[in-house]
Design a protein around this motif. Structure first.
Motif, short mmCIF file in Angstrom:
data_model
loop_
_atom_site.label_atom_id
_atom_site.label_comp_id
_atom_site.label_asym_id
_atom_site.label_seq_id
_atom_site.Cartn_x
_atom_site.Cartn_y
_atom_site.Cartn_z
N PHE A 100 0.81 -1.22 0.00
CA PHE A 100 0.00 0.00 0.00
C PHE A 100 0.85 1.27 0.00
O PHE A 100 0.41 2.34 -0.40
N ASP B 169 -2.83 3.94 1.52
CA ASP B 169 -4.03 3.32 2.05
C ASP B 169 -4.99 2.85 0.95
O ASP B 169 -4.69 1.95 0.21
N ASN B 170 -6.14 3.50 0.82
CA ASN B 170 -7.22 2.97 -0.03
C ASN B 170 -7.26 3.59 -1.42
O ASN B 170 -8.31 3.61 -2.05
N ASP C 49 -6.71 -3.99 -1.95
CA ASP C 49 -5.82 -3.83 -0.82
C ASP C 49 -4.43 -4.21 -1.33
O ASP C 49 -4.12 -5.39 -1.52
N ARG C 50 -3.60 -3.21 -1.57
CA ARG C 50 -2.33 -3.46 -2.26
C ARG C 50 -1.31 -4.18 -1.39
O ARG C 50 -0.24 -4.55 -1.87
N SER C 51 -1.63 -4.35 -0.10
CA SER C 51 -0.73 -5.10 0.77
C SER C 51 -0.97 -6.59 0.69
O SER C 51 -0.23 -7.36 1.31
N LYS C 52 -1.99 -7.00 -0.05
CA LYS C 52 -2.32 -8.42 -0.15
C LYS C 52 -2.17 -8.88 -1.59
O LYS C 52 -2.34 -8.10 -2.53
N LEU D 49 -11.65 -0.01 4.13
CA LEU D 49 -10.33 -0.47 3.74
C LEU D 49 -9.28 0.32 4.51
O LEU D 49 -9.31 1.54 4.55
N PHE D 50 -8.38 -0.36 5.17
CA PHE D 50 -7.38 0.23 6.06
C PHE D 50 -8.03 1.00 7.21
O PHE D 50 -7.52 2.00 7.67
#
Length: 890
Positions: A536, A540-541, A546-549, A753-754
């Motif tokens: 991310f 964040d959003n 969800d760019r962390s997944k 999200l986040f």
């Protein structure tokens, strides 16, 4: 707008000389506002199995439960280890609990995430903390804890947050302005003054309780216990094994109340009642429990109770002094004179800093922004190994924690004074926040700024694999790699202010950041093609995912991650050039980062990269296992960040580095495909400069065409996070059987999200705007005044890149300053805050701002990266190039 390039002469002032003295003897830095605004609900205090930190130690427990890793309080002041802590408690005779700490909602309670629900302002301060001042607004009526919680629970994601000012408690001035000030008579001699001003039409009954307490270090490992004890002369003797004996003097003979800074296990866990626990003073004052406090008048926490009746429009003050136990003389004989001297010294310090800031309102905004930065310094204490394994004198933590949050960071052993993004909402460091906060500190305290840059590079923080910790909720997340960018600018600001070039600092930074760069190359370039991921990255959003997944059916290559790494390479190259001017051995490193930059630029710009020739914009791309590349054609900030990846080198420097110059030309001549990416490398620009950037002139103009379009990114208040075209029709993207949408949301987030606290889908974020402004100014250094772009798009007005940068800076500053209509955009439509003389000039630095109105949103004391307004004001007064080193200045 004068561009004099003359650095402010802050070191000619008394405070400036103190700062210079701290290089040899840091005694003046020992005491400061080092308590957090919130210790409850933090990861450090969370010993749960599920990692739900907000629930493990909530606000309701905070008054009764001893903290393991820190302390909090209202207007707190302490030594750098929190051995002794001063703060203020209040009671208006109506509240159900003693007001000892700031109240707010947790992430789940707030309809847009966590949110402090108090009115307080950091108004003044100097870097050595010889003088500090803050204001807390305390209503006469009962504090609406339940109403704030229930009303925000009722509101949904489409509703505004319900704030304390919305309750009507402050109507007709029915509150007290409580000013908390500290002045130091010497490095270890702290004066505290509390003034309660009644703004209402009726007399106000108010109990003020200045507190002194020791951070609890004895319950966890059976260490030595400090001792506070009332002496026969009415002072409090303070004995601590790590400090010399001290004594607290209080003017006016208050009633002294004592207890222990220990957990009330009876209230929280139903255990047998024993001792005089942390909440005893509150129970004694509010609930009338006569035997709650220690009749022997001793313990590890005490408070001096002052019962006041403040007449309408009147004020009453308290005076306290904490100094060496054997200090001679009347503690209050010179009290007022010391305060007067420190206030004069603060005024002189800021007069020197702001000598070229002509506008009085801008001076006030800058001074308050810097005060917020200074008040947001706190002790960050966190030993991850001890936190995971537990303490010998306590029950063992749940086994699940050993493989949970931050389990791969057992080496972290933090115990430092750190600049917080927001000491209530974000009372922990974040790596890119800290990098940007250091730039602001460099304008008033370059030594502290350099220390903050080095902090996360130290072995006590940085991972052995060279990764930097992101933030305490997940050290393993990745923030944008901005430390090299910040280090170069802090180095340059330091040189401009002091006349000294601290190459030792630059060398330490460079060596460690070179290793971190390699970590990024090895870990965040999945395909090895110089196109980067990263998660991310603090935004964040902003995306559809969800760019962390991981993304089902593909991998996401990110425009922002790639641009950040190009920028990182350029900044490290610039540092290497500076070092090479003293030691030619660094020419090889300069070439290394030059080549890295060209490879990244080539990968991002060529066909099949991240540049979309049809749309003339940079996009994130999904790469499927079958080799298909699918651009996500959403126009967001991630496509503008390439503007930030720009460096300007002087030909004069390259002449001094013939080996580097020869190698650069050889590389460019033998790789003409890459040379074409470097704008006019063979053609010196303004002042004999060479330009390295991700953008040739044509692509820069194409990006600016969208960025400066009022129907897309350009707001009256800055650059939005997402194009406004998605207000009418959200962006749609079909993936894995789902129709994903990205709308334009100029205000609070409409997604969880986040957590929902932050929103990048339309609002204005000051740090990204600052970075874009910085990039434009550097492009101008090369192209000069003849390179002009229509701004705003469609207006028929053409401006130089410097003029565009100035326009954006003015819009950023204008969020906080009073406009032609007399209002400050960040205060929105609140008549009380816009018009009341006791509100209207108190400035808050918000986390982000509404994309259309400029209303302040998110964390309301984000005096971290939004404190960059102070730097923008300084640059506007002195000229945008005042922070450049001699190697870059024209």
């Amino acid at each position: 707008m004068p561009h004099t390039h003359r650095p402010p002469r802050i070191f000619d002032t008394v405070e400036g000389r103190r700062l210079a003295e701290t290089r040899a003897d840091p005694a003046w830095r020992l005491w400061g506002p080092y308590l957090s605004d919130r210790q409850w609900g933090t990861v450090r205090e969370d010993y749960s199995a599920d990692g739900e930190a907000w629930n493990y130690l909530p606000h309701d427990h905070a008054r009764s439960r001893a903290y393991r890793w820190g302390e909090d309080g209202i207007g707190g002041f302490a030594d750098k280890d929190l051995n002794w802590c001063l703060s203020l408690a209040l009671w208006n005779g109506r509240d159900p609990i003693l007001k000892e700490r700031l109240f707010g909602l947790t992430n789940a309670q707030g309809n847009h995430g966590e949110d402090v629900k108090e009115l307080y302002y950091y108004l003044d301060g100097v870097p050595t903390h010889a003088y500090m001042r803050m204001l807390y607004k305390y209503p006469h009526g009962e504090f609406p804890y339940s109403r704030l919680t229930e009303e925000n629970a009722r509101r949904g994601l489409d509703d505004r947050e319900f704030e304390l000012v919305d309750t009507g408690l402050f109507d007709e001035g029915r509150y007290c302005d409580v000013t908390i000030e500290y002045a130091k008579a010497g490095p270890h001699d702290v004066l505290m003054r509390v003034t309660a001003m009644n703004r209402g039409p009726d007399a106000a009954t108010l109990t003020l309780l200045p507190q002194l307490y020791a951070r609890n270090t004895w319950s966890w490992a059976n260490g030595p216990r400090p001792d506070l004890r009332l002496a026969a002369d009415g002072t409090v003797l303070a004995i601590h094994h790590a400090m010399p004996p001290m004594r607290l003097h209080a003017d006016g003979a208050p009633e002294w109340l004592f207890c222990e800074n220990e957990t009330n296990a009876h209230r929280l866990f139903g255990a047998l009642r024993a001792g005089y626990s942390k909440d005893a003073i509150g129970r004694h004052v509010v609930e009338g429990e006569a035997d709650a406090v220690n009749p022997d008048r001793s313990g590890t926490k005490c408070a001096g109770r002052h019962r006041l009746v403040v007449p309408p429009g009147g004020a009453q003050s308290l005076r306290l002094r904490f100094r060496a136990a054997d200090a001679p003389g009347d503690a209050f004989a010179d009290f007022d004179a010391v305060f007067a001297a420190r206030i004069t010294e603060a005024d002189d310090f800021y007069a020197a800093l702001q000598a070229d800031v002509a506008d009085a309102d801008r001076r006030a905004v800058q001074r308050q922004a810097l005060a917020g930065m200074l008040w947001s310094k706190q002790l960050y204490h966190y030993d991850v190994r001890e936190w995971l394994d537990g303490d010998p004198a306590q029950p063992a933590p749940p086994e699940a924690r050993k493989a949970g949050r931050n389990a791969d960071w057992r080496h972290v052993r933090a115990h430092d004074i750190v600049s917080m993004p927001d000491a209530w909402e974000y009372p922990w460091f974040a790596s890119w926040d800290l990098a940007l906060q250091s730039l602001v500190f460099a304008t008033i305290d370059p030594d502290f700024a350099k220390g903050q840059i080095l902090l996360l590079l130290d072995e006590a923080y940085g991972h052995p694999n060279a990764e930097l910790p992101a933030y305490e909720w997940n050290f393993s997340d990745a923030n944008p790699p901005l430390h090299a960018f910040a280090a170069w600018r802090v180095f340059s600001l330091d040189r401009a202010l002091t006349g000294r070039a601290d190459h030792d600092f630059l060398l330490r930074v460079f060596n460690r950041l070179s290793m971190n760069f390699t970590w990024w190359v090895n870990r965040k370039d999945a395909s090895g093609r110089n196109l980067f991921q990263g998660g991310f990255l603090g935004l964040d959003n902003i995306g559809l995912f969800d760019r962390s997944k991981p993304i089902a059916g593909g991998a996401l290559t990110q425009s922002d991650a790639t641009a950040w790494m190009a920028m990182n390479a350029l900044e490290l190259m610039r540092i290497a050039v500076e070092l090479a001017l003293r030691d030619p051995a660094y020419e090889d490193m300069a070439q290394k980062f030059f080549e890295h930059f060209l490879l990244i630029a080539d990968a991002a710009a060529r066909k099949g990269g991240l540049w979309d020739e049809a749309d003339q914009f940079f996009y994130d791309v999904i790469e499927t296992p079958g080799g298909e590349r699918i651009p996500i054609r959403a126009r967001t900030l991630v496509g503008l960040i390439p503007i930030c990846a720009v460096a300007v080198l002087r030909e004069d420097d390259l002449v001094q580095l013939p080996g580097l110059q020869k190698r650069l030309r050889f590389f460019l001549e033998n790789r003409p495909d890459l040379a074409a990416l470097v704008s006019r490398w063979q053609e010196p620009g303004e002042g004999g400069t060479a330009l390295l950037s991700l953008l040739r002139g044509h692509r820069l103009k194409a990006l600016l065409r969208r960025m400066l379009d009022a129907d897309e990114f350009l707001s009256p208040h800055g650059i939005r996070g997402v194009s406004k075209v998605y207000e009418r029709q959200p962006f749609h993207f079909a993936w894995d059987g789902a129709d994903l949408t990205l709308p334009y949301e100029p205000g609070e987030s409409r997604t969880r999200l986040f957590g929902g606290n932050s929103n990048w889908r339309g609002p204005i974020w000051l740090p990204i705007n600052y970075l874009l402004i910085d990039g434009l100014r550097r492009f101008h250094r090369y192209y000069g005044p003849e390179f002009r772009v229509e701004a705003p798009t469609g207006s028929g007005t053409f401006l130089s890149l410097q003029e565009i940068a100035d326009m954006l800076a003015d819009r950023m500053i204008g969020l906080s300053t009073r406009g032609s209509d007399g209002t400050r955009p960040f205060q929105a439509t609140s008549r009380l805050e816009q018009e009341d003389p006791h509100f209207r000039d108190h400035v808050l630095c918000y986390e982000y701002y509404h994309g259309d109105t400029g209303r302040g949103l998110g964390a309301s004391h984000q005096t971290g990266w939004s404190g960059l307004v102070a730097l923008l004001i300084q640059q506007s007064a002195l000229g945008p190039l005042h922070a450049l080193s001699p190697a870059e200045a024209p």
